[in-house]
Scaffold this motif. Structure first.
Motif, mmCIF file in Angstrom:
data_model
loop_
_atom_site.group_PDB
_atom_site.id
_atom_site.type_symbol
_atom_site.label_atom_id
_atom_site.label_comp_id
_atom_site.label_asym_id
_atom_site.label_seq_id
_atom_site.Cartn_x
_atom_site.Cartn_y
_atom_site.Cartn_z
ATOM 1 N N ARG A 1 18.194 -22.974 41.307
ATOM 2 C CA ARG A 1 17.265 -24.061 40.980
ATOM 3 C C ARG A 1 17.659 -25.296 41.767
ATOM 4 O O ARG A 1 18.829 -25.509 42.081
ATOM 5 C CB ARG A 1 17.260 -24.354 39.483
ATOM 6 C CG ARG A 1 18.568 -24.814 38.901
ATOM 7 C CD ARG A 1 18.483 -24.898 37.386
ATOM 8 N NE ARG A 1 19.729 -25.345 36.776
ATOM 9 C CZ ARG A 1 20.029 -26.616 36.523
ATOM 10 N NH1 ARG A 1 19.159 -27.573 36.839
ATOM 11 N NH2 ARG A 1 21.171 -26.941 35.970
ATOM 12 N N THR A 2 16.663 -26.092 42.077
ATOM 13 C CA THR A 2 16.896 -27.302 42.855
ATOM 14 C C THR A 2 17.420 -28.413 41.953
ATOM 15 O O THR A 2 16.872 -28.659 40.881
ATOM 16 C CB THR A 2 15.594 -27.754 43.544
ATOM 17 O OG1 THR A 2 15.151 -26.707 44.415
ATOM 18 C CG2 THR A 2 15.827 -29.014 44.353
ATOM 19 N N THR B 1 19.855 -26.626 46.635
ATOM 20 C CA THR B 1 19.666 -25.359 45.932
ATOM 21 C C THR B 1 20.766 -24.418 46.387
ATOM 22 O O THR B 1 20.971 -24.225 47.591
ATOM 23 C CB THR B 1 18.299 -24.740 46.260
ATOM 24 O OG1 THR B 1 17.269 -25.686 45.980
ATOM 25 C CG2 THR B 1 18.060 -23.486 45.440
#
Length: 242
Positions: free
Chosen positions: A167-168, A189
């Protein structure tokens, strides 16, 4: 709004700068907070005291493989700091403070001229030229030298797979150059992450950078170490904060 641009060595970079693939090895350490504060006093920032008398320092090797700044190695010494102007109280200490903290970049040697010029001119990062010797195989390791003088070597044991979907994450870094402290927002990420408690060995030389790390109490056992096989990042413009 038209994106800002910077010309570095005749090449125009349009913000944000994109890193499409990199590899990362990092180790996190608990160090004496007063020693860490003395090391970064020049910045005007305050270290995040996670527990009474303790601060967090991160040592990180990045190998940038595909990005707007080209291919290069980079070694960073980061001290976790409270956001500028944070009020006194619970938010400047403890685990909640660590989640809100940013990374002040104190050392940042690289091995290529283009990224050195970009890093210093665009973000005010403390980039200097260094030489890296990389050791692969069953145990990853590297040595860093500056002007022919050994600075630091690290060996990493392999960690266990960290099985969480990538996930960013948005984060902030801080730098200080030419009397100005700057904040840079970036996103990253991580994929292919492996982590473990401890798991790293450090060797220090006699370079001034080495002596600064020794003054923090290093080498010592890391809280944890990790690697990431695929890192993507974007960097925005730096903002002056003082």
């Amino acid at each position: 709004m038209t994106p800002s641009q910077h010309t570095i060595a005749g090449t125009v970079l349009t913000m944000p700068v994109q890193i499409r693939k990199a590899q990362q090895h990092m180790a996190m350490f608990s160090v004496d907070a007063d020693a860490a504060q003395r090391m970064i006093d020049y910045s005007g920032l305050r270290v995040c005291r996670v527990t009474p008398g303790r601060a967090i320092v991160v040592l990180m090797l990045m190998h940038y493989l595909d990005g707007d700044l080209g291919q290069y190695y980079e070694f960073g010494t980061s001290v976790m700091v409270n956001p500028p102007g944070a009020p006194p109280g619970s938010k400047t200490s403890g685990l909640q403070a660590l989640r809100e903290a940013g990374a002040f970049i104190h050392h940042l040697p690289v091995d290529q001229e283009f990224t050195l010029e970009a890093g210093t001119k665009i973000w005010g990062y403390p980039k200097v030229l260094g030489d890296f010797t990389i050791r692969g195989g069953r145990q990853f390791g590297f040595d860093l030298s500056i002007d022919g003088q050994f600075v630091v070597g690290m060996e990493f044991k392999s960690g266990l797979p960290f099985r969480i979907a990538p996930r960013t994450q948005a984060q902030r870094s801080y730098s200080h150059r030419d009397g100005i402290t700057r904040e840079t927002g970036f996103e990253h990420t991580l994929d292919g992450v492996r982590t473990r408690l401890g798991g790293v060995r450090i060797r220090l030389g006699d370079h001034p950078y080495s002596k600064e790390l020794a003054a923090l109490g290093l080498p010592k056992r890391a809280i944890l170490s990790s690697s990431a096989a695929n890192v993507k990042m974007t960097f925005g413009d730096a903002q002056e904060i003082s």
